[in-house]
Design a protein around this motif. Structure first.
Motif, PDB file in Angstrom:
ATOM      1  N   UNK A 173      43.002  35.352  27.308  1.00 23.54           N
ATOM      2  CA  UNK A 173      43.568  37.505  27.904  1.00 23.54           C
ATOM      3  C   UNK A 173      42.050  38.312  28.060  1.00 23.54           C
ATOM      4  N   UNK A 174      40.798  37.317  27.739  1.00 20.70           N
ATOM      5  CA  UNK A 174      39.483  38.100  28.426  1.00 20.70           C
ATOM      6  C   UNK A 174      39.063  37.191  30.265  1.00 20.70           C
ATOM      7  N   UNK A 175      39.578  36.240  30.344  1.00 22.21           N
ATOM      8  CA  UNK A 175      39.804  36.013  32.021  1.00 22.21           C
ATOM      9  C   UNK A 175      40.970  36.630  32.517  1.00 22.21           C
ATOM     10  N   UNK A 176      41.715  37.568  32.207  1.00 24.34           N
ATOM     11  CA  UNK A 176      42.808  38.522  33.041  1.00 24.34           C
ATOM     12  C   UNK A 176      41.798  39.937  32.879  1.00 24.34           C
ATOM     13  N   UNK A 177      40.903  40.319  31.837  1.00 28.53           N
ATOM     14  CA  UNK A 177      39.986  41.494  32.043  1.00 28.53           C
ATOM     15  C   UNK A 177      39.239  41.991  33.199  1.00 28.53           C
ATOM     16  N   UNK A 178      39.111  42.650  33.548  1.00 23.21           N
ATOM     17  CA  UNK A 178      37.728  43.273  34.718  1.00 23.21           C
ATOM     18  C   UNK A 178      36.778  42.674  34.483  1.00 23.21           C
ATOM     19  N   UNK A 179      36.655  42.005  32.824  1.00 24.89           N
ATOM     20  CA  UNK A 179      35.158  41.183  32.927  1.00 24.89           C
ATOM     21  C   UNK A 179      35.750  39.329  33.488  1.00 24.89           C
ATOM     22  N   UNK A 180      36.686  38.959  33.835  1.00 27.33           N
ATOM     23  CA  UNK A 180      37.071  38.023  34.273  1.00 27.33           C
ATOM     24  C   UNK A 180      36.187  36.825  34.020  1.00 27.33           C
ATOM     25  N   UNK A 181      36.469  35.388  34.317  1.00 26.41           N
ATOM     26  CA  UNK A 181      35.874  34.637  33.843  1.00 26.41           C
ATOM     27  C   UNK A 181      34.477  34.155  33.969  1.00 26.41           C
ATOM     28  N   UNK A 182      33.975  34.234  35.258  1.00 24.35           N
ATOM     29  CA  UNK A 182      32.503  34.794  35.499  1.00 24.35           C
ATOM     30  C   UNK A 182      31.849  35.238  34.589  1.00 24.35           C
ATOM     31  N   UNK A 183      32.651  36.524  33.891  1.00 20.48           N
ATOM     32  CA  UNK A 183      31.386  37.079  33.669  1.00 20.48           C
ATOM     33  C   UNK A 183      31.807  36.648  32.029  1.00 20.48           C
TER      34      UNK A 183
END
Length: 264
Positions: free
Chosen positions: A109-119
């Protein structure tokens, strides 16, 4: 014929919609990761109370004999206990938290948010570093009360060594958390911490271990981190060998994590 000038919509003072800047998103995630660790009783036990128990217990209980090579007992023990603190957070705590986030679908879920995987990964690393600062404050104050006298010139080197150890053990934590089931990670991460404390050359220098195991321990990230911390805080210098070992583990484990880490 009349003309109407275009006018901008009125400014209502409401915030503009859209994601926050990248650094703010990462900082918010790092703060969340830090709070999640420090509010968890089991994590506090592993990350703060276990190293503190080792420091006070081994200094005060002289039934455990140590070859301190002329250093006082507390001066000899403190660098290794600080290394254990790094391992407990960067390896055990991070592996368990990430594994259960992965099982529960949080990572996906978090990887699909604006945060992204790198963030998300950056936030986790910063969270680890924040917890390590808390650990260091607690352990350093306790050690000073017990009579610790570190080599002041080696303190910056100890910080660099701790950062290298954090990189290596965080990479290992993410590799384990991203490839195994959460229940398996829970058991393996705790087992790894115990084995490395007992026989990994972190509290006792690899050279003091029996037989050929001393050579094996020197090549483990635990042994390299312990030797680097002892070199910095006892002698004011860090041997090249442990630094190269930590760098090698970081590169290899980082590559393996990038290759095999699964987000769900």
């Amino acid at each position: 014929m009349s003309s109407h000038a275009a006018t901008a919509p009125p400014d209502t003072g409401a915030p503009h919609a859209g994601p926050a800047p990248t650094r703010r998103r990462i900082a918010a995630q790092a703060a969340f990761e830090t709070r999640a660790i420090l509010r968890n009783g089991e994590q506090i036990l592993v990350t703060v109370l276990l190293p503190l128990f080792l420091l006070v217990g081994l200094d005060r209980v002289h039934a455990v004999e140590l070859d301190t090579s002329g250093a006082t007992r507390i001066d000899f023990l403190t660098p290794g206990v600080l290394a254990v603190a790094v391992m407990s957070t960067a390896l055990t705590s991070q592996a368990i938290a990430t594994a259960f986030d992965r099982r529960n679908g949080v990572l996906r879920l978090m990887a699909t948010t604006p945060l992204g995987r790198g963030g998300l990964l950056a936030g986790k690393v910063l969270g680890v570093l924040a917890v390590e600062v808390v650990q260091a404050v607690v352990l350093v104050v306790a050690a000073l009360v017990l009579g610790w006298h570190p080599d002041a010139a080696g303190i910056p080197l100890a910080v660099v060594s701790a950062l290298l150890g954090t990189a290596a053990f965080t990479a290992l934590a993410l590799l384990v958390a991203g490839t195994l089931r959460a229940e398996g990670v829970l058991a393996l991460a705790n087992l790894l911490l115990v084995v490395l404390i007992v026989a990994g050359g972190v509290l006792v220098p690899p050279a003091h271990l029996a037989g050929g195991w001393s050579h094996v321990a020197a090549l483990l990230p635990s042994g390299a981190l312990g030797d680097a911390m002892r070199g910095a805080l006892l002698d004011g210098s860090v041997p090249v060998g442990p630094v190269l070992v930590l760098l090698a583990w970081t590169v290899v484990l980082g590559w393996a994590t990038r290759r095999w880490f699964r987000w769900q």
